[in-house]
Design an enzyme around this catalytic site. Structure first.
Site, PDB file in Angstrom:
ATOM      1  N   ASP A  19       0.924  -1.291   0.079  1.00 18.76           N
ATOM      2  CA  ASP A  19       0.043  -0.160   0.062  1.00 18.76           C
ATOM      3  C   ASP A  19       0.839   1.364  -0.035  1.00 18.76           C
ATOM      4  OD1 ASP A  19      -2.658   1.367   0.280  1.00 18.76           O
ATOM      5  OD2 ASP A  19      -1.906   1.896   2.559  1.00 18.76           O
TER       6      ASP A  19
ATOM      7  N   ASP B 123       0.051   5.306   0.666  1.00 15.00           N
ATOM      8  CA  ASP B 123      -0.143   6.439   1.658  1.00 15.00           C
ATOM      9  C   ASP B 123      -0.617   5.730   2.916  1.00 15.00           C
ATOM     10  OD1 ASP B 123      -0.666   8.860   2.781  1.00 15.00           O
ATOM     11  OD2 ASP B 123      -1.933   9.454   1.071  1.00 15.00           O
TER      12      ASP B 123
END
EC number: 3.1.3.-
Length: 280
Positions: A33, A35
């Site tokens: 992932d 952010d």
């Protein structure tokens, strides 16, 4: 009583920053992932660049996996370049790409009404999909940052008429520097309020379709992939529910107490990706 509370806290924290089962030794790919895991807005999380370098130095590979369908891989390559990291387009996987792949497999030659911004429209066209604003066979909704009332009315009409209804991802909100803005899941909610339908299929994390696309891109099996993220209900669930290993990092949205009350349990928990470096 105090001793009991302290013991519970000790128990809760004892498996953080550890890999007692030596899971990481057999991992060849890290699906990351972005952010909250690698950066926050425009700023690197402490140790993240060193973590990425260590993955490559150890002979492993990383790929970024994001639900955000309002941006395409070129955007992310440019953003990372501006932050001092050069990656290629093959190292970015978005829910938009996974949706194109799904439509190519399940709705070949069908006309698509797309509720999405121009960047996603470009991806659909590049993927050979036929976009039709007036007489579509299938409806696709995404994180549309160009949404207006005319689009809202049109998509509700098509969904209400019973057309197959696909969504790129389920996130309700997208984090920004000033808080949150409505994301794809919020769009589902307004469509449902008018048409009384939710999507028939959602492609992005934590669902299986984006993981199938990821594994096809990597030409590997789930037991060689570690899904790394800061959200239990998308990142960790995407790994745990679909045959991958999963790692929760506590550098973003999820707190350690959330793990205790969640049905979704990660295989590993680290304070941040920086703490993973000694295990690679």
């Amino acid at each position: 009583m105090l001793a009991t509370v302290m013991e519970e806290k000790k128990h809760a924290f004892k498996n953080v920053n550890e890999d007692k089962k030596h899971i990481l030794e057999n991992i060849k790919y890290f699906a990351l992932d972005m952010d909250g895991t690698i950066y926050l807005d425009e700023y690197w999380i402490d140790g993240a660049k060193e973590f990425l370098q260590r993955i490559e130095d150890s002979g492993r590979k990383f790929i970024f996996l994001t639900n955000n369908s309002s941006k395409n891989p070129k955007n992310y390559v440019t953003k990372l370049h501006n932050m001092g990291l050069d990656v290629n387009l093959n190292q970015i996987v978005t829910s938009g790409q996974a949706t194109v792949y799904y439509l190519q497999q399940e709705y070949p030659g069908k006309k698509v009404f797309l509720l999405g911004n121009d960047l996603l429209r470009e991806e659909f066209i590049e993927g050979g999909l036929i976009l039709d604003e007036d007489n579509p066979d299938v409806v696709v909704t995404a994180f549309d940052t160009s949404l207006d009332y005319q689009k809202m009315c049109k998509v509700c009409d098509f969904v209400r008429a019973g057309l197959p209804y696909i969504s790129t991802h389920p996130d309700y909100n997208c984090p920004t520097k000033t808080g949150f803005i409505p994301d794809s899941g919020a769009i589902h909610a307004f469509i449902n309020a008018s048409s009384f339908r939710y999507p028939d299929r959602i492609i992005g994390k934590p669902n299986a379709d984006i993981i199938k696309y990821l594994l096809a891109r990597l030409h590997t099996t789930g037991d060689q992939v570690m899904m790394v993220g800061d959200r239990l209900y998308t990142d960790v669930a995407a790994g745990t529910n679909n045959g991958l290993y999963s790692m929760l990092v506590l550098s973003g949205e999820t707190k350690l107490n959330d793990v205790e009350t969640s049905e979704v349990k990660p295989h590993l928990i680290f304070d941040s990706v920086k703490e993973v470096i000694p295990f690679l």
